[in-house]
Design a protein around this motif. Structure first.
Motif, short mmCIF file in Angstrom:
data_model
loop_
_atom_site.label_atom_id
_atom_site.label_comp_id
_atom_site.label_asym_id
_atom_site.label_seq_id
_atom_site.Cartn_x
_atom_site.Cartn_y
_atom_site.Cartn_z
N ARG A 104 -19.50 11.79 -11.08
CA ARG A 104 -19.58 13.19 -11.65
C ARG A 104 -21.02 13.40 -11.61
O ARG A 104 -21.43 14.56 -11.26
CB ARG A 104 -18.60 13.25 -12.72
N LYS A 105 -21.60 12.97 -12.47
CA LYS A 105 -22.97 13.08 -12.73
C LYS A 105 -23.59 13.23 -11.48
O LYS A 105 -24.56 14.16 -11.37
CB LYS A 105 -23.65 11.88 -13.51
N ALA A 106 -23.49 12.51 -10.46
CA ALA A 106 -24.54 12.66 -9.20
C ALA A 106 -23.96 13.86 -8.30
O ALA A 106 -24.94 14.60 -7.91
CB ALA A 106 -24.02 11.31 -8.12
N ALA A 107 -22.78 14.20 -8.64
CA ALA A 107 -22.10 15.31 -7.89
C ALA A 107 -22.45 16.52 -8.66
O ALA A 107 -22.94 17.79 -7.97
CB ALA A 107 -20.68 15.52 -7.96
N ALA A 108 -22.65 16.61 -9.97
CA ALA A 108 -23.36 17.60 -10.86
C ALA A 108 -24.70 17.96 -10.51
O ALA A 108 -25.04 19.04 -10.27
CB ALA A 108 -22.99 17.51 -12.31
N ARG A 109 -25.28 16.71 -10.15
CA ARG A 109 -26.93 16.88 -10.02
C ARG A 109 -27.14 17.72 -8.64
O ARG A 109 -27.74 18.49 -8.31
CB ARG A 109 -27.44 15.48 -9.93
N GLN A 110 -26.16 17.38 -7.62
CA GLN A 110 -26.33 18.03 -6.14
C GLN A 110 -25.73 19.18 -6.51
O GLN A 110 -26.40 20.10 -5.50
CB GLN A 110 -25.34 17.12 -5.24
N LEU A 111 -24.86 19.67 -7.07
CA LEU A 111 -24.35 21.11 -7.14
C LEU A 111 -25.76 21.95 -7.85
O LEU A 111 -25.77 22.94 -7.40
CB LEU A 111 -23.16 21.08 -8.14
N PRO A 143 -19.06 19.66 -20.36
CA PRO A 143 -17.94 18.87 -20.82
C PRO A 143 -16.77 19.81 -20.84
O PRO A 143 -15.38 19.39 -21.15
CB PRO A 143 -18.10 18.46 -22.34
N ALA A 144 -16.91 21.28 -20.86
CA ALA A 144 -15.33 22.08 -20.82
C ALA A 144 -14.84 21.99 -19.51
O ALA A 144 -13.71 22.38 -19.23
CB ALA A 144 -16.05 23.44 -21.01
N LEU A 145 -15.38 21.59 -18.45
CA LEU A 145 -14.74 21.42 -17.30
C LEU A 145 -14.20 20.03 -16.97
O LEU A 145 -14.60 18.81 -17.29
CB LEU A 145 -15.82 21.37 -16.20
N SER A 146 -12.84 20.03 -17.04
CA SER A 146 -11.72 18.98 -16.93
C SER A 146 -12.12 18.22 -15.52
O SER A 146 -12.69 18.84 -14.70
CB SER A 146 -10.29 19.15 -16.92
N ARG A 147 -11.69 16.97 -15.33
CA ARG A 147 -11.93 16.40 -13.83
C ARG A 147 -11.08 17.34 -12.83
O ARG A 147 -11.91 17.44 -11.80
CB ARG A 147 -10.96 15.12 -13.90
N LEU A 173 -2.03 12.15 -14.35
CA LEU A 173 -3.03 12.13 -15.27
C LEU A 173 -2.92 13.00 -16.59
O LEU A 173 -3.03 12.75 -17.76
CB LEU A 173 -4.38 12.14 -14.75
N THR A 174 -2.16 14.35 -16.06
CA THR A 174 -2.26 15.39 -17.24
C THR A 174 -0.87 15.29 -17.89
O THR A 174 -0.48 15.99 -18.91
CB THR A 174 -2.54 16.67 -16.76
#
Length: 222
Positions: free
Chosen positions: A185-192, A13-17, A125-126
């Motif tokens: 994001r969840k799918a990308a993190a899984r692939q990473l 969660p420390a990683l922002s978008r 966004l920021t």
């Protein structure tokens, strides 16, 4: 003792978008650049769709934020004005005052929690967060930074809120993660993570070869 190795570091969660997108983009570019004899072909093919989908979503969300805020041209001009203000005035004055003239690490940490890049790479966004922060902190440290700087920060923040007008979108709602973003994001993190495991297999005796596929800052480097 094995628990840290079982967790997915890319789901932090420390990683922002933007950090997550940047990590994925940088990693993908390194895979492509170091793809000797096609050894990373499968990794590139598996990650590319996730990167493209996530980057497209962030771009679309940024555009949607502008639409929700009302006058897109006005808001984008405010974004440009803020970035110029941060570069030419805020950061120059803050670093001079709190680094050289009267060192104040706490003030610098409050103003620059993620460094100068957070300001130079500001997006729609920021922007709300950055405007609120600068308006609040230039007021808090007005004695050191001066009233003109605090007034300019407050003016930009007020102008942004006025541009939102009748949209009634709170900063929190604008920046909340959408269900789609979380899913991608969840799918990308899984692939990473799958990619990382494969890289470790390929370079089981060469940890430096794996590190070379990522920006050093993700390992705590500069």
């Amino acid at each position: 003792m094995f628990l840290p190795f079982l967790k997915n570091p890319f789901l932090s969660p420390a990683l922002s978008r933007e950090d997550f997108r940047e990590l994925m983009e940088g990693h993908l570019s390194r895979l492509i650049a170091q793809n000797k004899d096609g050894r990373y072909d499968a990794l590139i093919a598996a990650l590319q769709p996730h990167h493209d989908a996530y980057a497209a979503l962030l771009a679309a969300q940024s555009e949607q934020v502008g639409t929700r805020l009302g006058n897109t041209d006005t808001v984008e001009q405010l974004l440009a004005d803020f970035k110029k203000f941060a570069k030419d005035e805020l950061l120059v004055d803050a670093e001079y005052q709190f680094k050289r003239k009267s060192p104040n690490a706490q003030a610098l940490a409050e103003l620059l929690p993620k460094g100068r890049k957070e300001y130079s790479s500001a997006t729609l966004l920021t922007l709300p967060t950055l405007l609120e922060r600068t308006a609040s902190l230039t007021q808090k440290y007005q004695a050191a930074l001066g009233k003109p700087l605090a007034d300019r920060a407050a003016q930009l923040n007020t102008a942004f809120k006025a541009a939102r007008g009748t949209q009634g979108e709170s900063k929190g709602l604008v920046q909340d993660d959408s269900k789609q973003e979380k899913k991608l994001r969840k799918a990308a993190a899984r692939q990473l993570k799958l990619g990382l495991l494969e890289q470790l297999r390929l370079h089981i005796d060469e940890p430096e070869a794996v590190q070379a596929l990522y920006d050093a800052k993700w390992f705590g480097g500069k």
